[in-house]
Design an enzyme around this catalytic site. Structure first.
Site, mmCIF file in Angstrom:
data_model
loop_
_atom_site.group_PDB
_atom_site.id
_atom_site.type_symbol
_atom_site.label_atom_id
_atom_site.label_comp_id
_atom_site.label_asym_id
_atom_site.label_seq_id
_atom_site.Cartn_x
_atom_site.Cartn_y
_atom_site.Cartn_z
ATOM 1 N N GLU A 27 -61.078 46.096 47.870
ATOM 2 C CA GLU A 27 -59.702 46.342 47.411
ATOM 3 C C GLU A 27 -58.847 45.278 48.073
ATOM 4 O O GLU A 27 -58.545 45.354 49.263
ATOM 5 C CB GLU A 27 -59.267 47.760 47.793
ATOM 6 C CG GLU A 27 -58.116 48.269 46.941
ATOM 7 C CD GLU A 27 -56.781 48.037 47.596
ATOM 8 O OE1 GLU A 27 -56.152 46.983 47.306
ATOM 9 O OE2 GLU A 27 -56.365 48.880 48.386
ATOM 10 N N CYS A 45 -50.469 48.705 49.150
ATOM 11 C CA CYS A 45 -51.115 47.815 48.175
ATOM 12 C C CYS A 45 -50.645 48.102 46.756
ATOM 13 O O CYS A 45 -50.676 47.213 45.898
ATOM 14 C CB CYS A 45 -52.630 47.927 48.277
ATOM 15 S SG CYS A 45 -53.250 49.611 48.117
#
Length: 503
Positions: A253, A287
């Protein structure tokens, strides 16, 4: 507040084979409270011998854990989840001291850890394999799910506990051992959190601290069997390259640069509040933060006014006080963010709210939540992950233009849309290129549904059954109980099936 004695006690330690041990590493890294700039501890840069010992212990513990039935593993995981809920206030305080986020956000994070543990404790019992119809009468064909072995989890600073549990809960439920390499800024909180896993077999859950060298050693070793990494694109690419050499599974990620589209049908008061949360949660260090705003020209000015008003309401300060916004986690993060903001202003962006440091706070790495207008798609701020509390707003003429600009990014983690137009809603589902899409409800997660992105945002998924599959091997099994001959496909091949010209 956690007393400094605990920070001192955990400084320089590792959690190896079920115990806290003083590292033999001579290299130490300081841990700084981002709200006060005071040194609150230090961490060891673990030695290679310590890393080898951790991997050996994980291998032994993994065999023991995998030998347990799934129900017994689930019971243990539920007990860990209950302890997380019981003591969440304690771990939230540690997290706020190290990372800076408001105490309420830290409480939420520990709560999400518990729900992930409970979810995977149960779902693993339902995902053990499947039976298929056979291709041969009398045989039995099925698939079983097996653990991969030892999973390495490399964590960022912004959500060190919940990302740990999203991945560790799935890995443990699948029967794996886990070695955690926390971010340097939040290592002491992560070490403290290891106390919750004391009921697991010794060595099943371990935590080793340090810098990039520690992560590289764990990722590259043949003693580890899967990697879960959250962080920057360059490091994520390096992790993936190393894993590719041995075809080691990896979950990456890497980054996000999420769009936030607002259309004329949206209720602007709600959309502005949702936008403030999406842009400023954890001081923008998420994020999935909304980092590119595309607002229809018909409602652009009113939306800007409303969002600026929301930004000005937010209380900034130490996360252990009554605040909405804490500091950025490190001086380096603030310097990088302020450089991006300065470049945006130089390229023509106009500051409507915020844009600087809070005048009343002369210590700590604080910045004001900001709103920028006169932003164009070519500006660098819209091409990079800002990872700070800013809402840069572009004016668009249509839904088509908004979607085109949303998809123009090299990232593809999340996306947001505010609209009450059902046609726009379902077009967004089909057309927006992202792993997650929030429509009128920004930044919520669901343990039962996958979290992850596309493009340079990474590969693989956390949460949901997909998150469990990340840490499992699937084995196909074929059994013939009678051990009968298989002349229809064995040697010698029958003459009537040979090439006609040779018969």
């Amino acid at each position: 507040m956690p007393d400094d004695n605990t920070f001192n006690r955990l400084s320089g330690t590792l959690f190896l084979d079920g115990s806290f041990v003083a590292s033999r590493a001579t290299e130490r890294l300081d841990v700084i409270d981002p709200a006060t700039e005071d040194k609150i501890g230090e961490i060891a840069d673990a030695t290679e011998a310590e890393l080898e010992a951790a991997m050996d212990a994980a291998l032994r513990a993994g065999r023991q854990w995998n030998a347990l039935d799934m129900r017994s593993r689930a019971v243990t995981m539920h007990e860990i989840a209950a302890a997380m809920r019981r003591d969440k206030g304690l771990y939230a305080e540690y997290l706020t001291r190290e990372e800076g986020k408001p105490y309420k956000e830290s409480l939420d994070e520990v709560s999400w850890c518990a729900t992930a543990m409970d979810y995977y404790a149960e779902i693993a019992r339902h995902e053990a394999g499947r039976i298929a119809g056979t291709t041969v009468p009398g045989q039995f064909h099925f698939a079983v799910k097996e653990p991969l072995g030892t999973v390495v989890i490399i964590l960022p600073f912004n959500y060190p506990l919940v990302l740990l549990c999203w991945e560790a809960a799935a890995a443990l439920a699948a029967g794996n051992a886990v070695i955690v390499k926390p971010h340097e800024q939040t290592s002491i909180t992560t070490l403290k959190f290891m106390e919750l896993f004391a009921s697991l077999p010794q060595g099943l859950m371990q935590c080793v601290t340090g810098g990039p060298r520690v992560a590289q050693h764990l990722v590259g070793s043949r003693k580890t069997h899967a990697v879960a990494y959250t962080g920057s694109i360059p490091v994520g690419q390096a992790v993936a390259r190393t894993c590719a050499e041995s075809f080691k599974p990896c979950l990456i990620e890497a980054s996000g640069n999420d769009p936030f589209i607002v259309m004329p049908s949206a209720p602007l008061d709600i959309a502005a509040r949702g936008a403030a949360f999406a842009a400023y949660l954890n001081c923008g260090q998420v994020c999935t933060s909304a980092e590119r705003f595309y607002v229809h020209e018909k409602i652009h000015d009113e939306f800007v006014d409303r969002l600026a008003a929301e930004a000005r309401k937010l209380r900034i300060g130490n996360g252990l006080a009554e605040v909405d916004i804490g500091p950025m986690a490190t001086r380096r993060q603030r310097d990088r963010f302020e450089a991006l903001m300065a470049k945006a202003r130089k390229q023509g962006a106009k500051v409507v709210a915020g844009g600087g440091r809070p005048a009343e706070l002369n210590k700590g790495w604080f910045v004001e939540p900001s709103v920028l207008t006169e932003v164009t798609p070519e500006m660098d701020l819209l091409k990079e992950e800002s990872f700070g509390p800013v809402a840069p707003i572009c004016r668009v003429r249509s839904f088509d233009e908004a979607v085109e600009l949303a998809n123009r990014s090299e990232f593809g983690l999340g996306a947001n849309l505010y609209t009450l137009d059902s046609n726009e809603t379902f077009r967004a589902v089909r057309e927006i290129q992202s792993g997650i899409l929030w429509i009128n409800a920004p930044l919520l997660d669901n343990d039962a549904l996958p979290f992850g992105g596309r493009k340079l945002s990474g590969n693989g998924r956390q949460l949901g059954p997909e998150g469990l599959n990340q840490f499992q091997n699937t084995k196909f099994v074929m059994i013939d109980p009678a051990a009968e001959k298989q002349d229809f496909w064995w040697f010698p091949y029958p003459r009537e099936e040979s090439y006609p010209a040779t018969r």
